[in-house]
Design an enzyme around this catalytic site. Structure first.
Site, mmCIF file in Angstrom:
data_model
loop_
_atom_site.group_PDB
_atom_site.id
_atom_site.type_symbol
_atom_site.label_atom_id
_atom_site.label_comp_id
_atom_site.label_asym_id
_atom_site.label_seq_id
_atom_site.Cartn_x
_atom_site.Cartn_y
_atom_site.Cartn_z
ATOM 1 N N GLU A 1 20.949 36.197 -50.930
ATOM 2 C CA GLU A 1 21.579 37.264 -51.849
ATOM 3 C C GLU A 1 21.654 38.599 -51.095
ATOM 4 O O GLU A 1 20.636 38.879 -50.299
ATOM 5 C CB GLU A 1 20.644 37.275 -52.936
ATOM 6 C CG GLU A 1 21.269 38.247 -54.267
ATOM 7 C CD GLU A 1 20.297 39.489 -54.162
ATOM 8 O OE1 GLU A 1 20.825 40.758 -54.296
ATOM 9 O OE2 GLU A 1 19.025 39.317 -54.126
ATOM 10 N N SER B 1 23.137 50.781 -38.993
ATOM 11 C CA SER B 1 23.124 51.975 -39.447
ATOM 12 C C SER B 1 24.349 52.404 -40.419
ATOM 13 O O SER B 1 25.057 51.455 -40.400
ATOM 14 C CB SER B 1 23.049 52.916 -38.212
ATOM 15 O OG SER B 1 24.530 52.886 -37.616
ATOM 16 N N GLN C 1 11.469 39.610 -36.625
ATOM 17 C CA GLN C 1 12.756 39.370 -35.948
ATOM 18 C C GLN C 1 12.705 40.049 -34.680
ATOM 19 O O GLN C 1 12.409 41.162 -34.648
ATOM 20 C CB GLN C 1 13.483 39.746 -37.038
ATOM 21 C CG GLN C 1 15.056 39.690 -36.267
ATOM 22 C CD GLN C 1 15.949 40.629 -37.192
ATOM 23 O OE1 GLN C 1 15.986 41.492 -37.345
ATOM 24 N NE2 GLN C 1 17.060 39.736 -37.704
ATOM 25 N N GLY C 2 12.742 39.270 -33.809
ATOM 26 C CA GLY C 2 12.952 39.653 -32.286
ATOM 27 C C GLY C 2 14.386 39.879 -31.737
ATOM 28 O O GLY C 2 14.732 39.234 -30.816
ATOM 29 N N GLU D 1 26.556 54.347 -39.800
ATOM 30 C CA GLU D 1 27.804 54.569 -39.036
ATOM 31 C C GLU D 1 28.408 53.029 -38.966
ATOM 32 O O GLU D 1 29.568 52.954 -38.964
ATOM 33 C CB GLU D 1 27.537 55.312 -37.659
ATOM 34 C CG GLU D 1 27.020 56.584 -38.150
ATOM 35 C CD GLU D 1 25.819 56.962 -38.675
ATOM 36 O OE1 GLU D 1 24.911 56.162 -38.613
ATOM 37 O OE2 GLU D 1 25.675 58.062 -39.301
ATOM 38 N N SER E 1 15.910 43.707 -31.733
ATOM 39 C CA SER E 1 16.282 44.995 -31.164
ATOM 40 C C SER E 1 15.476 44.980 -29.822
ATOM 41 O O SER E 1 14.215 44.564 -29.842
ATOM 42 C CB SER E 1 15.762 46.191 -32.190
ATOM 43 O OG SER E 1 16.631 46.291 -33.115
#
Lengths: 393, 377
Positions: free
Chosen positions: A243, A372, A125-126, A374, A128
């Site tokens: 799921e 995260s 997965q590209g 947060e 971030s």
């Protein structure tokens, strides 16, 4: 209310458990570790595909098994309990596959889905970037049209399994002048394309799972865009039907807790078994409570999905609770093992083959990756509890 | 699997909530905190008319024949409203042991009256040793003539000052284990020799000291078998712990709702405090505590209701919800700021209840020890 599983579901659990008991042995774990692939096994992924379990909850028309969400829950719970490697298929089965089902053209579906359900293709997965973590929409990787191609330049990071993957699903900016959520497109990129280079990022455990990915003039055919141009953000936000219970986390924690209970019963310290020490009992019991609580939230999320509901902030709760829990378990485990805790596999003194020391380090990533703790709380507060959003400067 | 409530259960929740919102406002809760009796006989009568006291009793005893989960719903709503009074001790601690261990004669005599709201019951288990296990039972019952004579001091007995009957847990024999030799008696609360005194508590929950001095009880008032009463107590303690959890979760939900409403309306620095991320995260954590608590409560309650072994599930639930309710009510006070610490503000009612409920039927350490045993330690 009824918290029991049907006889058929119990039979299915027994079948999965028997298979995993046979396949995911201590020797198997050791072999993966020696290969530096603790979380990753192409062979294991293929075996699951052969069993028809890999895409069991996908619709039948796309090569799935058409299983119910509760069956998927049972399967994931057993996978988690056995600490079975899922790195070979997690991206394909849970993320890009369901996205393709919703947004892909017929051609794209024909092209990519069968290889995913067969466990033959590994995806990474590209998303971030160095300056786009939690604030993903600030991503800067650029894609510029050039005839029948897009030319992509930029850098991705924290790309799990990029060094093992065949394909990458990637977000890049196609309109730098549009509001930031509206100028992003979603691409499917062959990792063998010229211009891609992968550099390892070694995690605290000294294992190589993450990477930096550099894209330097990578030419991607126009038909490899998923969904409409400039709508990539919304494609990535698809309320996915895979799921999302998060059951694997408490299930895996339960296994580690059981091992710690065994250790406490067998190990004498100051002349008495650790299991008789009230502090040790108290700590392990506290973890057992939290693991059961986590299991029940995961069941609730799966149940909601089973009913066709979309558990947005409930899934955030499960993710948050579980990833925080395994950090506490790692810490408590280390306390109970005492001076032996930090010993790694390879030392004849290492308790539980260094499993707790690994869990203690590995668990750190959980509360950061995939949103995260947060960010999870922000989602719960604003979407779930409808508290007013923070004014943005 | 089915993790939803039935339509009837959702309706029961709505009607219970509506009734209590109307009939038991916080003004009444506060009034009853100062009241000597601690409950409203008028409200009690209305509750009986709704069938609440006999909700889980079989129809042959004028009950409604509903399930344990229905009772859980009722208790959640009572906890949400902080309904004061002897419902918990009459229904959970009184009627359930009679239903389980009583003779047909005792059931016929007492249960219909309980259903009708004509009797208040309570259970006298704990003593100055302040423990919930059999070891803590020192109160003696000695056979004499055609009955027994009870001597001892019971502490923390809910609503004994208004009870018609006290189920007294006594030691009738020094057996091989502390559990062996425990006998239960249905004691008429007006029997000579009983001295009862309400103890002032922060939860204003009418816990009493009850002294038994040569209290005579006829043999027919023995509940269950001689010397073999402990399993009845033990099962009742599981029922009581999970029932208390339901009250606690209802209270925690109310504290959360109040806090959310306040965070949306209270303005500081020119914006609602609920738009500050730190308050948002407190609220998210509070919501997680409530939601996780509910799920663990329902699983344990389902097992208890089905008559399945539930020792671990109940201990897990009580151990968890003890901490959850305390956490939610404490954060609730913090988000309210100074006004939250006043006697006049409702959030404090929940904080005080949370502390009292934590201790009832096993505090967190007690529950964790049970869990430790259950996971093989």
């Amino acid at each position: 209310m009824d918290f029991s599983f049907t006889e058929e579901e119990e039979r299915f659990r027994a079948e999965v458990r028997a298979f995993l008991d046979q396949e995911v042995t201590e020797e198997f774990h050791q072999e993966l570790e020696e290969r530096g692939e603790t979380e990753f096994s192409r062979e294991f992924t293929k075996k699951l595909a052969q069993k028809g379990w890999l895409a069991m909850a996908w619709p039948k028309e796309y090569g799935g098994g058409g299983a119910t969400m509760m069956e998927q829950l049972i399967f994931s719970e057993e996978i988690g309990y056995h600490h079975a490697p899922t790195g070979g298929h997690r991206q394909g089965i849970n993320l890009i596959g369901p996205c393709l089902i919703v947004h892909g053209t017929e051609e794209q579906k024909r092209e990519y889905l069968p290889a995913i359900t067969a466990g033959e293709v590994v995806w990474c997965q590209g998303f971030s970037e160095p300056n786009a973590g939690s604030d993903l929409a600030s991503l800067q990787c650029r894609a510029v049209e050039d005839g029948d191609y897009y030319v992509i330049d930029g850098q991705k990071t924290w790309t799990t399994n990029a060094h093992r993957a065949d394909w990458c699903h990637l977000l890049a900016r196609t309109d730098p002048d549009a509001p930031r959520h509206r100028g992003i497109s979603y691409f499917l990129i062959d990792m063998k394309s010229p211009g891609i280079s992968v550099r390892p990022l070694i995690n605290m455990l000294a294992s190589h799972d993450f990477n930096e990915v550099f894209l330097d003039g990578v030419r991607v055919p126009k038909e490899n865009i998923l969904g409409e141009k400039n709508r990539g953000w919304y494609v990535s936000q698809t309320t996915l039907s895979f799921e999302r219970s998060g059951i694997a986390i408490p299930a895996g924690a339960k296994r580690n807790l059981e091992l710690l209970v065994e250790y406490a019963k067998e190990t004498k310290r100051n002349g008495a078994p650790l299991a008789q020490d009230p502090i040790v009992r108290h700590k392990l019991a506290e973890m057992a409570v939290d693991i059961e609580v986590n299991r029940m939230i995961a069941y609730r999320v799966a149940w909601m999905q089973h009913q066709g509901l979309i558990p947005v902030y409930e899934a955030s709760m499960s993710k948050l609770f579980g990833t925080e829990l395994i950090k506490r378990l790692g810490d408590i485990g280390m306390q109970i093992l005492g001076l032996f805790g930090p010993l790694e596999r390879g030392s004849r003194w290492a308790p539980l083959r260094g499993r707790i020391a690994r869990a203690c380090q590995f668990s750190l990533g959980g509360t950061i990756a995939m949103g995260s703790s947060e960010i999870m709380k922000n989602i719960i507060a604003t979407r779930g509890l409808e508290l007013p959003r923070e004014p943005r400067p | 699997m089915n993790l939803d409530f039935s339509e009837e259960q959702e309706m029961l929740r709505t009607t219970t909530r509506d009734f209590l919102t109307k009939e038991c406002p916080k003004t009444l809760v506060r009034e009853l905190e100062e009241d000597e009796k601690g409950y409203s006989p008028d409200l009690w009568k209305e509750m009986a008319e709704l069938g609440w006291m006999g909700l889980v009793l079989p129809e042959e005893y004028d009950g409604m024949g509903m399930g344990f989960m229905d009772l859980i719903i009722l208790l959640e709503e009572m906890g949400r409203n902080i309904l004061p009074g002897p419902f918990f001790c009459t229904v959970i601690l009184g009627s359930l042991p009679i239903l389980e261990a009583g003779s047909e004669e005792q059931k016929k005599e007492l249960l219909p009256k309980i259903s009708a709201g004509e009797l208040i019951l309570t259970l006298a288990l704990t003593e100055p040793s302040a423990r919930y296990d059999a070891t803590g039972v020192a109160t003696r019952a000695v056979a004499q003539d055609d009955g027994f004579v009870i001597n001892g001091t019971k502490l923390f007995v809910e609503n004994a000052h208004i009870a018609d009957y006290i189920i007294c847990v006594t030691r009738t024999k020094e057996g091989a284990s502390p559990e062996d030799g425990i006998t239960l008696f249905l004691v008429d609360a007006k029997s000579p020799g009983i001295r009862c005194e309400v103890m002032p508590t922060m939860g204003a929950d009418k816990l009493c000291e009850v002294v038994f001095a040569d209290v005579k009880v006829p043999k027919k008032n023995m509940l269950g078998e001689l010397d073999k009463g402990w399993p009845v107590v033990q099962r009742n303690m599981e029922q009581a712990a999970i029932a208390k959890c339901a009250e606690m979760i209802g209270g925690a939900q109310a504290a959360l709702d109040m806090t959310l409403a306040y965070a949306k309306e209270r303005v500081q620095y020119g914006r609602p405090i609920g738009s500050f991320q730190v308050i948002q995260h407190y609220c998210a954590n509070m919501w997680i505590s409530v939601e996780t608590g509910k799920n663990i409560l329902y699983q344990a309650a389902w097992k208890v209701g089905e008559g399945l072994p539930a020792t671990k599930e109940v201990a897990v639930a009580k151990g968890y919800i003890n901490e959850a309710y305390k956490f939610v009510s404490e954060r609730g006070v913090q988000c309210h700021g100074a006004i939250g610490t006043t006697r006049d503000h409702d959030i404090g009612l929940y904080y005080r209840r949370a502390k009292a409920a934590e201790l009832a039927f096993g505090d967190t350490d007690f529950q964790r020890e049970l869990v430790a045993q259950q996971i093989g330690l």
